[in-house]
Design a protein around this motif. Structure first.
Motif: not given
Length: 231
Positions: A172-199
């Motif tokens: 568990l840790h706070w992940v900077p958004l610029s680094q989050a997509r470097q993690l092993d993510l489910p596809f839908i999590t990648e999509v959600v992170l992109a939407e979060l960046s826009e928000l």
């Protein structure tokens, strides 16, 4: 039609806790166990299935009206899971999987671990409904997943203290958004992170996170995938 396509679709809730007190925004994530049936070894947001008891959880505040309306805009996977039950599940899962609380003192504490000891009730009024996705057919489990955002400013106590967390999520840790997509993510999590960046790009400095104009919805209930925006 295979047996996996006939699996029941359960309501689920996930919560994106967002910090904006550093050089860039960060989001709280953890890794699921390697032996987990659903999304093993993937980094995810705290969350899980809605329980029947979530419908009766006492809330300090209910969801904002716009969020409630959007949650009720389309038929859900699990009949009887009202908007407040889904929001309660998100707050319960956050408490269980991270030990972090979003609550208020109403004079009558919720019986959930963490809230009970703190004398608080969970505060759904701090949540923003943000994203919805239904698991495609062919997976070992299927969920009608509802994603909420909460500003870390509404989380009580030490944001780095995960000592009360269960063992469902590791690292568990706070992940900077610029680094989050470097993690092993489910596809839908990648999509959600992109939407979060826009928000977050639309958020004004020093102000609360804005309510999204619409809520993206990936609907996999039918024979063909469907995408729409819930206004």
């Amino acid at each position: 039609m295979t047996a996996t396509n006939l699996l029941p679709i359960r309501d689920a809730a996930s919560i994106l806790a967002v910090r904006r007190d550093g050089p860039e925004p960060s989001v709280l994530m953890g890794m699921r166990g390697a032996k987990a049936v659903f999304m093993p070894s993937k980094y995810v947001f705290p969350g899980g299935a809605v329980d029947a008891s979530d419908a009766t959880a006492p809330l300090a505040r209910t969801l904002p009206d716009t969020c409630r309306q959007r949650l009720m805009a389309e038929q859900r996977g699990q009949p009887g899971s009202g908007p407040d039950a889904i929001a309660a599940a998100a707050l319960r899962e956050l408490a269980e999987e991270t030990g972090l609380l979003v609550g208020r003192d109403t004079g009558a504490a919720c019986d959930w671990p963490g809230y009970r000891e703190a004398g608080l009730c969970p505060d759904a009024g701090a949540l923003t409904y943000f994203f919805r996705a239904i698991t495609p057919p062919g997976r070992p489990r299927r969920f009608d997943a509802h994603f909420f955002v909460v500003d870390a400013a509404d989380i009580l106590g030490d944001l780095e203290d995960f000592s009360r967390a269960c063992d469902e999520l590791s690292h568990l840790h706070w992940v900077p958004l610029s680094q989050a997509r470097q993690l092993d993510l489910p596809f839908i999590t990648e999509v959600v992170l992109a939407e979060l960046s826009e928000l977050l790009a639309a958020a004004k400095h020093g102000q609360r996170l804005p309510c999204p104009v619409t809520v993206p919805f990936f609907d996999n209930r039918g024979a063909s995938p469907r995408f729409c925006q819930i206004a």
